[in-house]
Design a protein around this motif. Structure first.
Motif, short mmCIF file in Angstrom:
data_model
loop_
_atom_site.label_atom_id
_atom_site.label_comp_id
_atom_site.label_asym_id
_atom_site.label_seq_id
_atom_site.Cartn_x
_atom_site.Cartn_y
_atom_site.Cartn_z
N LYS A 2 0.84 -1.18 0.00
CA LYS A 2 0.00 0.00 0.00
C LYS A 2 0.88 1.23 0.00
N PRO A 34 5.65 2.63 9.13
CA PRO A 34 4.47 1.76 9.15
C PRO A 34 3.19 2.57 9.37
N LEU A 35 2.37 2.66 8.35
CA LEU A 35 1.10 3.38 8.45
C LEU A 35 -0.07 2.41 8.65
N THR A 36 0.20 1.14 8.53
CA THR A 36 -0.76 0.09 8.86
C THR A 36 -0.07 -0.94 9.73
N GLY A 37 -0.83 -1.80 10.35
CA GLY A 37 -0.26 -2.85 11.19
C GLY A 37 -0.09 -2.42 12.63
N ALA A 40 1.26 1.15 13.53
CA ALA A 40 0.70 2.25 12.76
C ALA A 40 0.62 3.55 13.55
N THR A 44 2.05 6.91 12.00
CA THR A 44 1.19 8.09 11.82
C THR A 44 1.81 9.30 12.51
N ASP A 77 3.79 3.42 2.96
CA ASP A 77 3.56 2.53 4.09
C ASP A 77 4.42 1.28 3.94
N ALA A 79 4.68 -0.86 6.62
CA ALA A 79 4.06 -1.82 7.54
C ALA A 79 5.06 -2.48 8.49
N SER A 230 3.53 -2.37 20.65
CA SER A 230 2.48 -3.32 20.30
C SER A 230 2.61 -4.63 21.07
#
Length: 375
Positions: A2, A34-37, A40, A44, A77, A79, A230
């Motif tokens: 992405k 990483p903008l997802t996962g 994120a 961001t 991204d 991730a 995380s």
């Protein structure tokens, strides 16, 4: 993969600015995080620090010669995945984007940096594993502290301030997690702190019951975790459910309100972390940055928003000073010069590590990450 592109409309108009009519050139900056996962929130935060810098630089106006130029940010991204990171790096190279802020993770930066080096792209990264700069890529600069500094300072604080005498160590097997844990262990042993257990997990795990049960038998004074929020959040929750009340220690990977959120612990989280940079709320530049960030995004910055903000500012200053967007000239200027950012001073040694990187120890109060001491 992405890939998100912050075009001029996003970087300028979307942030409430009008592009000047006589603007004739755009300076394209790549961004990777990483903008997802699971990571994120940090990605961001990095993105928003960079976008804030873009907004402010474009508002001030930047010229090369008499020609006005505008920054735009190409968002990618990765991730936190090395394979996706290499793909993102190649995408930026194919677009002929000459400058990149990021990546965030050491495990992504190590393989992606080779792609950027082959293309001569200027890279400013917070990745902390010492191997990142030991590769000898002249196009790459570290804009945060290294594992050597983060791990060593956490061990120093643990021994001198927390009076820790025995410690169990867990890492997530990423380049970052292993690196910061290794540096912590080496300094802890030098200070006479006994390492009573060494365990590992992954950066995708959420169940640490077996590891923590084993550590409980060692009666360690503390646990050091080399990894990210995380996992640190759920790890704290499970520590407390098993009756383990000792502090959790870590590097900058856990220095985030995300750790508190995921721990589901309302008060008394009892965790400490180290992060590169000065205590932002103790210096005027840092205070003003926090105020502007809050005003823009209606929340506090996390770990590296200030560093990504400074990375964009460092590039802008180099472009202004050299009156050029030639990567070779920018590399030479950054390598020899100095830049005063909100998180500290950026001046480099021969490996392109910061000559002097302040490290701050943080703890958690409520959902806030609170600075305790600069080392």
């Amino acid at each position: 993969m992405k890939s998100l592109t912050a075009t001029l409309a996003l970087a300028i108009a979307g942030l409430g600015l009008a592009a000047p009519a006589d603007a004739q050139e755009r300076i394209r900056l790549g961004f990777m995080s990483p903008l997802t996962g699971p990571q994120a929130a940090n990605g961001t935060d990095n993105r928003d620090g960079a976008l804030l810098a873009v907004k402010e630089i474009n508002a001030r106006g930047l010229k090369i010669g008499a020609k006005p130029v505008l920054f735009e940010l190409d968002l990618n991204d990765d991730a936190a995945d090395p394979k996706q990171g290499v793909q993102a790096a190649q995408t930026l190279v194919d677009k002929k984007i000459p400058f990149v802020v990021g990546p965030y993770n050491s495990g992504v930066t190590l393989p992606a940096s080779r792609v950027f080096a082959d293309a001569g792209v200027v890279v400013l990264t917070v990745a902390s594993n010492p191997k990142v700069t030991e590769q000898g890529h002249q196009n790459l600069f570290r804009i945060g502290a290294s594992d050597n500094q983060l791990g060593v300072k956490m061990a120093t604080y643990a021994g001198q301030e927390l009076k820790i005498r025995t410690v169990a160590v867990i890492d997530d097997r990423t380049s970052y997690g292993q690196g910061v844990a290794r540096e912590f262990v080496q300094e802890a042993k030098r200070l006479g702190i006994k390492v009573v257990a060494t365990e590992f997990t992954t950066d995708k795990s959420t169940d640490f019951t077996s590891i923590l049960t084993s550590i409980r038998a060692t009666k360690a004074d503390a646990i050091f975790y080399g990894g990210y929020s995380s996992q640190a959040g759920p790890m704290l929750r499970q520590m407390r459910s098993l009756g383990l009340s000792m502090p959790l220690l870590g590097g900058d990977g856990i220095c985030s309100s995300e750790t508190v959120t995921l721990s589901q612990i309302a008060t008394g989280i009892n965790a400490y972390c180290t992060q590169g940079g000065s205590m932002l709320d103790k210096v005027e530049k840092g205070q003003k940055f926090i105020e502007r960030y809050r005003a823009e995004y209606k929340r506090d910055p996390l770990t590296y928003a200030a560093a990504f903000y400074d990375g964009v500012g460092l590039l802008a200053a180099a472009i202004q000073a050299t009156q050029s967007t030639d990567p070779k000239k920018i590399i030479e200027h950054i390598a020899k010069g100095k830049y005063a950012g909100v998180a500290g001073e950026y001046a480099y040694d021969e490996k392109h590590d910061l000559r002097s990187s302040a490290v701050t120890v943080f703890t958690f109060k409520g959902r806030d990450v609170v600075p305790l001491k600069g080392l």
